[in-house]
Scaffold this motif. Sequence first.
Motif, PDB file in Angstrom:
ATOM      1  N   CYS A  93      56.544  24.748  37.057  1.00 23.26           N
ATOM      2  CA  CYS A  93      55.606  24.136  38.004  1.00 23.26           C
ATOM      3  C   CYS A  93      55.736  24.771  39.385  1.00 23.26           C
ATOM      4  CB  CYS A  93      55.852  22.634  38.081  1.00 23.26           C
ATOM      5  SG  CYS A  93      55.470  21.749  36.550  1.00 23.26           S
ATOM      6  N   SER A  94      56.962  25.086  39.785  1.00 17.74           N
ATOM      7  CA  SER A  94      57.172  25.733  41.091  1.00 17.74           C
ATOM      8  C   SER A  94      56.536  27.115  41.127  1.00 17.74           C
ATOM      9  CB  SER A  94      58.674  25.835  41.383  1.00 17.74           C
ATOM     10  OG  SER A  94      59.274  24.564  41.445  1.00 17.74           O
ATOM     11  N   VAL A  95      56.647  27.863  40.035  1.00 20.68           N
ATOM     12  CA  VAL A  95      56.040  29.190  39.968  1.00 20.68           C
ATOM     13  C   VAL A  95      54.513  29.086  40.042  1.00 20.68           C
ATOM     14  CG1 VAL A  95      55.676  31.205  38.494  1.00 20.68           C
ATOM     15  CG2 VAL A  95      57.965  30.242  38.747  1.00 20.68           C
ATOM     16  N   LEU A  96      53.939  28.129  39.320  1.00 21.35           N
ATOM     17  CA  LEU A  96      52.484  27.950  39.357  1.00 21.35           C
ATOM     18  C   LEU A  96      52.003  27.578  40.747  1.00 21.35           C
ATOM     19  CD1 LEU A  96      51.955  26.060  35.979  1.00 21.35           C
ATOM     20  CD2 LEU A  96      51.248  28.397  36.515  1.00 21.35           C
ATOM     21  N   GLN A  97      52.754  26.738  41.439  1.00 23.95           N
ATOM     22  CA  GLN A  97      52.395  26.384  42.808  1.00 23.95           C
ATOM     23  C   GLN A  97      52.454  27.607  43.717  1.00 23.95           C
ATOM     24  OE1 GLN A  97      51.218  23.627  44.013  1.00 23.95           O
ATOM     25  NE2 GLN A  97      51.319  24.132  46.201  1.00 23.95           N
ATOM     26  N   SER A  98      53.479  28.428  43.534  1.00 25.69           N
ATOM     27  CA  SER A  98      53.616  29.647  44.331  1.00 25.69           C
ATOM     28  C   SER A  98      52.474  30.618  44.059  1.00 25.69           C
ATOM     29  CB  SER A  98      54.966  30.308  44.033  1.00 25.69           C
ATOM     30  OG  SER A  98      55.096  31.536  44.704  1.00 25.69           O
ATOM     31  N   LEU A  99      52.091  30.767  42.803  1.00 30.25           N
ATOM     32  CA  LEU A  99      50.989  31.674  42.462  1.00 30.25           C
ATOM     33  C   LEU A  99      49.650  31.142  42.973  1.00 30.25           C
ATOM     34  CD1 LEU A  99      52.044  32.683  38.835  1.00 30.25           C
ATOM     35  CD2 LEU A  99      52.214  34.053  40.916  1.00 30.25           C
ATOM     36  N   LYS A 100      49.502  29.831  43.027  1.00 27.07           N
ATOM     37  CA  LYS A 100      48.278  29.265  43.615  1.00 27.07           C
ATOM     38  C   LYS A 100      48.189  29.611  45.099  1.00 27.07           C
ATOM     39  CE  LYS A 100      47.730  25.065  45.151  1.00 27.07           C
ATOM     40  NZ  LYS A 100      47.592  23.607  45.320  1.00 27.07           N
ATOM     41  N   GLU A 101      49.325  29.500  45.808  1.00 27.66           N
ATOM     42  CA  GLU A 101      49.337  29.850  47.229  1.00 27.66           C
ATOM     43  C   GLU A 101      49.117  31.346  47.427  1.00 27.66           C
ATOM     44  OE1 GLU A 101      53.068  28.376  48.553  1.00 27.66           O
ATOM     45  OE2 GLU A 101      52.501  26.269  48.354  1.00 27.66           O
ATOM     46  N   LEU A 102      49.664  32.166  46.501  1.00 32.32           N
ATOM     47  CA  LEU A 102      49.420  33.607  46.574  1.00 32.32           C
ATOM     48  C   LEU A 102      47.933  33.908  46.417  1.00 32.32           C
ATOM     49  CD1 LEU A 102      50.372  36.575  46.569  1.00 32.32           C
ATOM     50  CD2 LEU A 102      50.675  36.369  44.090  1.00 32.32           C
ATOM     51  N   LEU A 103      47.290  33.276  45.450  1.00 31.01           N
ATOM     52  CA  LEU A 103      45.854  33.476  45.256  1.00 31.01           C
ATOM     53  C   LEU A 103      45.079  33.064  46.501  1.00 31.01           C
ATOM     54  CD1 LEU A 103      43.393  34.084  43.442  1.00 31.01           C
ATOM     55  CD2 LEU A 103      43.499  31.703  42.685  1.00 31.01           C
ATOM     56  N   GLN A 104      45.449  31.943  47.074  1.00 30.97           N
ATOM     57  CA  GLN A 104      44.751  31.481  48.275  1.00 30.97           C
ATOM     58  C   GLN A 104      44.904  32.477  49.417  1.00 30.97           C
ATOM     59  OE1 GLN A 104      44.970  27.268  49.602  1.00 30.97           O
ATOM     60  NE2 GLN A 104      45.983  28.092  51.409  1.00 30.97           N
ATOM     61  N   ASN A 105      46.111  33.012  49.604  1.00 31.60           N
ATOM     62  CA  ASN A 105      46.328  33.982  50.679  1.00 31.60           C
ATOM     63  C   ASN A 105      45.541  35.257  50.431  1.00 31.60           C
ATOM     64  OD1 ASN A 105      48.101  32.301  52.088  1.00 31.60           O
ATOM     65  ND2 ASN A 105      49.875  33.030  50.951  1.00 31.60           N
ATOM     66  N   TRP A 106      45.493  35.713  49.195  1.00 37.00           N
ATOM     67  CA  TRP A 106      44.690  36.902  48.888  1.00 37.00           C
ATOM     68  C   TRP A 106      43.214  36.653  49.157  1.00 37.00           C
ATOM     69  CZ3 TRP A 106      46.460  39.859  43.853  1.00 37.00           C
ATOM     70  CH2 TRP A 106      47.736  40.380  44.068  1.00 37.00           C
ATOM     71  N   LEU A 107      42.709  35.490  48.744  1.00 39.90           N
ATOM     72  CA  LEU A 107      41.286  35.191  48.933  1.00 39.90           C
ATOM     73  C   LEU A 107      40.936  35.089  50.416  1.00 39.90           C
ATOM     74  CD1 LEU A 107      40.790  32.532  46.106  1.00 39.90           C
ATOM     75  CD2 LEU A 107      40.032  34.923  46.093  1.00 39.90           C
ATOM     76  N   LEU A 108      41.810  34.455  51.192  1.00 41.36           N
ATOM     77  CA  LEU A 108      41.563  34.354  52.634  1.00 41.36           C
ATOM     78  C   LEU A 108      41.549  35.727  53.278  1.00 41.36           C
ATOM     79  CD1 LEU A 108      43.734  31.230  53.535  1.00 41.36           C
ATOM     80  CD2 LEU A 108      41.249  31.389  53.644  1.00 41.36           C
ATOM     81  N   TRP A 109      42.497  36.563  52.875  1.00 40.82           N
ATOM     82  CA  TRP A 109      42.575  37.905  53.458  1.00 40.82           C
ATOM     83  C   TRP A 109      41.339  38.723  53.098  1.00 40.82           C
ATOM     84  CZ3 TRP A 109      42.927  43.067  52.158  1.00 40.82           C
ATOM     85  CH2 TRP A 109      43.444  43.919  53.138  1.00 40.82           C
ATOM     86  N   LEU A 110      40.928  38.641  51.834  1.00 40.35           N
ATOM     87  CA  LEU A 110      39.760  39.400  51.409  1.00 40.35           C
ATOM     88  C   LEU A 110      38.485  38.898  52.068  1.00 40.35           C
ATOM     89  CD1 LEU A 110      40.490  39.853  47.600  1.00 40.35           C
ATOM     90  CD2 LEU A 110      40.300  41.673  49.301  1.00 40.35           C
ATOM     91  N   SER A 111      38.332  37.584  52.142  1.00 39.40           N
ATOM     92  CA  SER A 111      37.104  37.031  52.716  1.00 39.40           C
ATOM     93  C   SER A 111      36.992  37.331  54.201  1.00 39.40           C
ATOM     94  CB  SER A 111      37.053  35.518  52.487  1.00 39.40           C
ATOM     95  OG  SER A 111      38.129  34.873  53.145  1.00 39.40           O
ATOM     96  N   ALA A 112      38.133  37.463  54.881  1.00 40.02           N
ATOM     97  CA  ALA A 112      38.104  37.724  56.327  1.00 40.02           C
ATOM     98  C   ALA A 112      37.963  39.208  56.637  1.00 40.02           C
ATOM     99  CB  ALA A 112      39.371  37.172  56.972  1.00 40.02           C
ATOM    100  N   ASP A 113      38.566  40.074  55.811  1.00 38.51           N
ATOM    101  CA  ASP A 113      38.678  41.487  56.180  1.00 38.51           C
ATOM    102  C   ASP A 113      37.994  42.446  55.221  1.00 38.51           C
ATOM    103  OD1 ASP A 113      40.177  40.635  58.261  1.00 38.51           O
ATOM    104  OD2 ASP A 113      42.113  41.147  57.407  1.00 38.51           O
ATOM    105  N   ILE A 114      37.258  41.943  54.239  1.00 33.88           N
ATOM    106  CA  ILE A 114      36.703  42.837  53.240  1.00 33.88           C
ATOM    107  C   ILE A 114      35.672  43.789  53.830  1.00 33.88           C
ATOM    108  CG2 ILE A 114      34.754  41.412  52.494  1.00 33.88           C
ATOM    109  CD1 ILE A 114      37.188  43.341  50.233  1.00 33.88           C
TER     110      ILE A 114
END
Length: 744
Positions: A490-511
């Motif tokens: 469960c901890s790994v899944l939570q971490s990967l969810k936050e990783l996905l969110q950070n990637w999406l924010l970065w892409l949406s802001a700087d793509i």
Amino acid sequence: MSSQKRVKDSQAQKRTSQGSDTYETNLLAGEEKEDLNDSKRSLKHGQDNIAEDYGHADDQGEDALQIAVRYFEKGPIKTSQSKDKILEKHLKTVENVAWKNGLAPEGIDILLNVALSGKFGSAVNTRILKCMIPTTLIPEDSVVKAVSWLCVGKCSGSTKVLFYRWLVAMFDFIDHKDQINLLYGFFFASLQDDALCPYVCHLLYLLTRKENVKPFRVRKLLDLQAKMGMQPHLQALLSLYKFFAPTLISVSLPARKKIYFKNSENLWKAALFAVRQRNQGPPPEPLKLMLGPAQVHPVKRKWNSCSVIPVLNSSSCSKECGKKGMTLSDYLSSNGSFPLEQLKSFPQLLQNIHCLELPSQMGAVLNNSLLLHYINCVKDESILLRLYHWLSQTLQEECIWYKMNNYEHGKEFTNFLDTIIRAECFLQEGFYSCETFLYKSLPLWDGFCCRSQFLQLVSWIPFSSFSELKPLLFDHLAQLFFTSTIYFKCSVLQSLKELLQNWLLWLSADIHMKPVMNSPLETTLGGSMNSVSELIQYVGRLSTTAMRLENNSTFLLHFILDFYEKVCDIYINYNLPLVVLFPLGIFYSALLSLDSSILNQLCYIMHRYRNNLTAAKKNELVQKTKSEFNFSSKTYQEFNHYLTAMVGCLWTSKPFQKGLYIDPEVLEKTGIAEYKNSLNLVHHPALLNYAVSFLLQEWPEERTVSMSSIRGKKWNWYLDYLFSEGLQGLKLFIRSSIHHSSVP
């Protein structure tokens, strides 16, 4: 050179003073007698008082150190038959004290001159340099004098290499850097030596300022690269030069290099850590980052305390600053930069942002929110490169637990990781050096030590090609994931969810913007979407296998659906052309779950998937042109299959018409003959308790509860009852995907 003349004069005087053999013999005899008397007195004292206190032992050690330092300062005695014994004795004294307590600045000053002046042999000089461990600071003047000996040519090539390694290792212990920076040209000329080149490049990387970048130096580095090939240390210096003066360097350099320099600190790092532990006590608690004034009430601690993060000091602050009553106006008029020690508030930062000079010890910015603001505003690539270099070296050196499984200093390392994570959260940006650290440490990680910090670092991995990250990181993480407890999963899944969110924010802001750093971002948006899609599919595979391993755990399924709540809204929330559905194993596990909250969450996710696909379809129709971002018909077909299955299970009582086969033997064991007509909002296993509660609440006088009575108007009343119980996901799904004219 005046320093060379002084050296020659002093050597001439020593040769004159040692001209008489009789004088030398008498001097030696006197020293031997003194040593013998000291030994006798020490033996007698030990017999009289065996329980000698530790403080007195330290005093004796300091006295012996002073004698040893004076011996080395005078130089070797050539006519003594017992010269080797005396030399070995004094060497042992210096080594023992240095590795136990460290050496004072005065001792380092003398012994550095001894090691580089060529008074003794290469083996002795090597041993002296290896025990050059400071207790507090290394005076800048001592380093300058030591460098001047390199011009005389008295020391061997191996001694020079060891000295440069020592200089890099102790760089943060040198009290000032201005005079050393004036020797930049001398250091640069030393790049000609193939043996010295890697370590000189490392030192220059730490020293380089914008004014040091000159066209002739760029040409020289390019010539060296053509001669030696693409060496990492040359690439590092060229990269730094290119950031300071991009017009001077036209050659292409690697966008991101994992490791530029070899570790030069292995010889001294363990001793430095032990000295800090002995002299400074337990590590202080990590500081919290605030948006307001920085360190209004700072914790009083020395700069070389157990904390591996140095205290903030101006890199160009002169020795007289603060000692001779210099005012702020005097200081500004002298060199035009604002002292970082006096930076206390955000308005002050805005007023002086044009004249700030960051410290040589870039790690100091991690505990200072104002300087993190500055880094975020100025977008100076060289600053990030320096910070990444410091982090890479420190993580490599300080991570004791993954090197030797020694958890003695785990608290300090945990505090250090917490500080890095707070800085990443503050900047909303991951550090590439932390990514490298994860690559190296994950294969050796046990999954327990620093688990929270480790997984948070995973969530801040900078956006990169998933195909590159998978063998370095995600394959190792999957092995730990499958063999660990449900709580770790469960901890790994939570971490990967936050990783996905950070990637999406970065892409949406700087793509659509040019990134600040030479980013690993693919040249096309389609390539970036492929990396995100592969990450989602990777989590889908982990989730499907984990559900089988954990017997369809409801607890685990909550974390899986939390991840897909983020996935289902990528198109609308982040304006990115991507829709990825969850796997069949996850969908049917959630659809047939006995937990109403799981079913409600699934309904919400399906509602959001529908909205995203509908918006994408409308956008395609408006553009009327086919692009690489148009979703395939397979995506719509897969969603329609899921939608049909859900409507059949919740509304029409016609589930599993296509795509799902149930063994007849299993159906016989259930005792349900008409299974296809026995699953809806009333009979669904997750909603049975709601149906019973509804009937008992509305018709309490009824003695028997008949589920089949919920039809027609009762069906609508039952729906309102479900919605009033907080099943908002179910409400959104029914209102958006089901026509009420088809009420059972």
